[in-house]
Design a protein around this motif. Structure first.
Motif, PDB file in Angstrom:
ATOM      1  N   LEU A  28       0.823  -1.205   0.000  1.00 30.91           N
ATOM      2  CA  LEU A  28       0.000   0.000   0.000  1.00 30.91           C
ATOM      3  C   LEU A  28       0.864   1.265   0.000  1.00 30.91           C
ATOM      4  O   LEU A  28       0.557   2.233  -0.688  1.00 30.91           O
ATOM      5  CB  LEU A  28      -0.945   0.002   1.203  1.00 30.91           C
ATOM      6  N   ILE A  29       1.950   1.242   0.763  1.00 34.27           N
ATOM      7  CA  ILE A  29       2.845   2.394   0.816  1.00 34.27           C
ATOM      8  C   ILE A  29       3.537   2.603  -0.527  1.00 34.27           C
ATOM      9  O   ILE A  29       3.663   3.738  -1.007  1.00 34.27           O
ATOM     10  CB  ILE A  29       3.857   2.246   1.964  1.00 34.27           C
ATOM     11  N   LYS A  30       3.965   1.529  -1.176  1.00 32.52           N
ATOM     12  CA  LYS A  30       4.582   1.657  -2.503  1.00 32.52           C
ATOM     13  C   LYS A  30       3.598   2.255  -3.499  1.00 32.52           C
ATOM     14  O   LYS A  30       3.962   3.118  -4.311  1.00 32.52           O
ATOM     15  CB  LYS A  30       5.078   0.301  -3.007  1.00 32.52           C
ATOM     16  N   ASP A  31       2.349   1.830  -3.430  1.00 29.31           N
ATOM     17  CA  ASP A  31       1.328   2.384  -4.331  1.00 29.31           C
ATOM     18  C   ASP A  31       1.055   3.858  -4.016  1.00 29.31           C
ATOM     19  O   ASP A  31       0.837   4.661  -4.927  1.00 29.31           O
ATOM     20  CB  ASP A  31       0.032   1.572  -4.233  1.00 29.31           C
ATOM     21  N   PHE A  32       1.076   4.222  -2.737  1.00 28.79           N
ATOM     22  CA  PHE A  32       0.894   5.611  -2.335  1.00 28.79           C
ATOM     23  C   PHE A  32       2.037   6.456  -2.909  1.00 28.79           C
ATOM     24  O   PHE A  32       1.823   7.507  -3.520  1.00 28.79           O
ATOM     25  CB  PHE A  32       0.869   5.700  -0.814  1.00 28.79           C
ATOM     26  N   VAL A  36       2.974  10.103  -6.860  1.00 29.15           N
ATOM     27  CA  VAL A  36       3.780  11.255  -7.255  1.00 29.15           C
ATOM     28  C   VAL A  36       4.160  11.177  -8.737  1.00 29.15           C
ATOM     29  O   VAL A  36       4.389  12.201  -9.380  1.00 29.15           O
ATOM     30  CB  VAL A  36       5.024  11.412  -6.346  1.00 29.15           C
ATOM     31  N   ASN A  37       4.188   9.982  -9.302  1.00 23.41           N
ATOM     32  CA  ASN A  37       4.482   9.791 -10.727  1.00 23.41           C
ATOM     33  C   ASN A  37       3.246   9.933 -11.610  1.00 23.41           C
ATOM     34  O   ASN A  37       3.377  10.048 -12.826  1.00 23.41           O
ATOM     35  CB  ASN A  37       5.098   8.409 -10.962  1.00 23.41           C
ATOM     36  N   LEU A  38       2.080   9.904 -11.014  1.00 19.53           N
ATOM     37  CA  LEU A  38       0.827   9.904 -11.765  1.00 19.53           C
ATOM     38  C   LEU A  38       0.060  11.222 -11.688  1.00 19.53           C
ATOM     39  O   LEU A  38      -0.773  11.502 -12.554  1.00 19.53           O
ATOM     40  CB  LEU A  38      -0.082   8.781 -11.248  1.00 19.53           C
ATOM     41  N   ILE A  39       0.325  12.009 -10.645  1.00 18.81           N
ATOM     42  CA  ILE A  39      -0.471  13.214 -10.395  1.00 18.81           C
ATOM     43  C   ILE A  39       0.468  14.417 -10.357  1.00 18.81           C
ATOM     44  O   ILE A  39       1.184  14.623  -9.372  1.00 18.81           O
ATOM     45  CB  ILE A  39      -1.272  13.064  -9.081  1.00 18.81           C
ATOM     46  N   PRO A  40       0.509  15.209 -11.421  1.00 16.70           N
ATOM     47  CA  PRO A  40       1.488  16.298 -11.543  1.00 16.70           C
ATOM     48  C   PRO A  40       1.575  17.286 -10.376  1.00 16.70           C
ATOM     49  O   PRO A  40       2.684  17.687 -10.018  1.00 16.70           O
ATOM     50  CB  PRO A  40       1.077  17.003 -12.849  1.00 16.70           C
ATOM     51  N   PRO A  41       0.473  17.694  -9.750  1.00 10.94           N
ATOM     52  CA  PRO A  41       0.631  18.669  -8.658  1.00 10.94           C
ATOM     53  C   PRO A  41       1.327  18.107  -7.417  1.00 10.94           C
ATOM     54  O   PRO A  41       1.797  18.859  -6.566  1.00 10.94           O
ATOM     55  CB  PRO A  41      -0.799  19.065  -8.297  1.00 10.94           C
ATOM     56  N   PHE A  45       6.810  12.944  -1.840  1.00 10.25           N
ATOM     57  CA  PHE A  45       6.124  12.039  -0.912  1.00 10.25           C
ATOM     58  C   PHE A  45       7.151  11.483   0.059  1.00 10.25           C
ATOM     59  O   PHE A  45       8.232  11.032  -0.351  1.00 10.25           O
ATOM     60  CB  PHE A  45       5.466  10.887  -1.683  1.00 10.25           C
ATOM     61  N   HIS A  46       6.831  11.527   1.342  1.00 12.33           N
ATOM     62  CA  HIS A  46       7.665  10.925   2.386  1.00 12.33           C
ATOM     63  C   HIS A  46       6.741  10.188   3.348  1.00 12.33           C
ATOM     64  O   HIS A  46       5.569  10.543   3.488  1.00 12.33           O
ATOM     65  CB  HIS A  46       8.427  12.002   3.171  1.00 12.33           C
ATOM     66  N   TRP A  47       7.283   9.198   4.008  1.00 14.40           N
ATOM     67  CA  TRP A  47       6.480   8.500   4.997  1.00 14.40           C
ATOM     68  C   TRP A  47       7.387   7.967   6.098  1.00 14.40           C
ATOM     69  O   TRP A  47       8.603   7.878   5.947  1.00 14.40           O
ATOM     70  CB  TRP A  47       5.676   7.360   4.361  1.00 14.40           C
ATOM     71  N   PHE A  90      -7.142   2.162  -0.111  1.00 17.67           N
ATOM     72  CA  PHE A  90      -6.312   2.421   1.072  1.00 17.67           C
ATOM     73  C   PHE A  90      -7.154   2.596   2.330  1.00 17.67           C
ATOM     74  O   PHE A  90      -6.868   2.004   3.373  1.00 17.67           O
ATOM     75  CB  PHE A  90      -5.451   3.656   0.816  1.00 17.67           C
ATOM     76  N   LEU A  91      -8.200   3.398   2.224  1.00 16.56           N
ATOM     77  CA  LEU A  91      -9.045   3.662   3.391  1.00 16.56           C
ATOM     78  C   LEU A  91      -9.721   2.403   3.930  1.00 16.56           C
ATOM     79  O   LEU A  91     -10.021   2.324   5.118  1.00 16.56           O
ATOM     80  CB  LEU A  91     -10.085   4.734   3.063  1.00 16.56           C
ATOM     81  N   SER A  92      -9.924   1.410   3.073  1.00 13.96           N
ATOM     82  CA  SER A  92     -10.554   0.167   3.520  1.00 13.96           C
ATOM     83  C   SER A  92      -9.662  -0.623   4.481  1.00 13.96           C
ATOM     84  O   SER A  92     -10.139  -1.511   5.184  1.00 13.96           O
ATOM     85  CB  SER A  92     -10.960  -0.695   2.327  1.00 13.96           C
ATOM     86  N   TYR A  93      -8.378  -0.297   4.535  1.00 14.48           N
ATOM     87  CA  TYR A  93      -7.431  -0.981   5.417  1.00 14.48           C
ATOM     88  C   TYR A  93      -7.165  -0.218   6.713  1.00 14.48           C
ATOM     89  O   TYR A  93      -6.357  -0.654   7.526  1.00 14.48           O
ATOM     90  CB  TYR A  93      -6.090  -1.197   4.694  1.00 14.48           C
ATOM     91  N   LEU A  94      -7.834   0.916   6.901  1.00 14.40           N
ATOM     92  CA  LEU A  94      -7.525   1.773   8.039  1.00 14.40           C
ATOM     93  C   LEU A  94      -8.632   1.791   9.085  1.00 14.40           C
ATOM     94  O   LEU A  94      -9.807   1.736   8.757  1.00 14.40           O
ATOM     95  CB  LEU A  94      -7.279   3.206   7.547  1.00 14.40           C
ATOM     96  N   ASP A  95      -8.200   1.915  10.354  1.00 12.37           N
ATOM     97  CA  ASP A  95      -9.119   2.112  11.471  1.00 12.37           C
ATOM     98  C   ASP A  95      -9.381   3.595  11.706  1.00 12.37           C
ATOM     99  O   ASP A  95     -10.496   3.999  12.006  1.00 12.37           O
ATOM    100  CB  ASP A  95      -8.528   1.546  12.766  1.00 12.37           C
ATOM    101  N   LYS A  96      -8.294   4.392  11.618  1.00 14.45           N
ATOM    102  CA  LYS A  96      -8.407   5.820  11.902  1.00 14.45           C
ATOM    103  C   LYS A  96      -7.525   6.611  10.938  1.00 14.45           C
ATOM    104  O   LYS A  96      -6.491   6.132  10.500  1.00 14.45           O
ATOM    105  CB  LYS A  96      -7.935   6.137  13.333  1.00 14.45           C
TER     106      LYS A  96
END
Length: 109
Positions: A28-32, A36-41, A45-47, A90-96
């Motif tokens: 999921l993090i790799k996809d996130f 940055v390669n798909l959305i010009p604005p 990205f850091h995590w 992504f949101l389907s894997y999150l609690d908060k």
């Protein structure tokens, strides 16, 4: 620095559901990061994972930070089909989740 020229930081705090495997989180993090390669604005990205000794994270374990040139860039990112598709998954894997957008200010002493 002029107000209009400051970058905007998009900070996303996440707590994954207990049954999400570390391997799935890594995917999921790799996809996130690939957004940055798909959305010009989206300029960067850091995590990272919480490492605080204060134990005030309220269950949030991961921090994701993206940089944009403007608040309009964040709006474009949010509406972009690649983000919409990814966010739904992504949101389907999150609690908060907490999301904060801000313009960094340098304090001159």
């Amino acid at each position: 620095m002029e107000e209009a020229k400051r970058v905007v930081k998009h900070v996303f705090l996440a707590k994954f559901k207990d049954d999400v495997t570390p391997e799935r989180i890594e995917e999921l993090i790799k996809d996130f990061a690939n957004l940055v390669n798909l959305i010009p604005p989206m300029k960067s990205f850091h995590w990272g994972k919480d490492v605080s000794a204060e134990n005030m994270h309220q269950g949030f374990t991961h921090v994701f930070e993206s940089t944009f040139e403007s608040t309009e860039g964040i709006a474009e990112y949010t509406a972009h089909p690649a983000h919409v598709e990814y966010a739904t998954l992504f949101l389907s894997y999150l609690d908060k989740v907490i999301v904060i957008d801000y313009k960094p200010t340098i304090v001159k002493l």
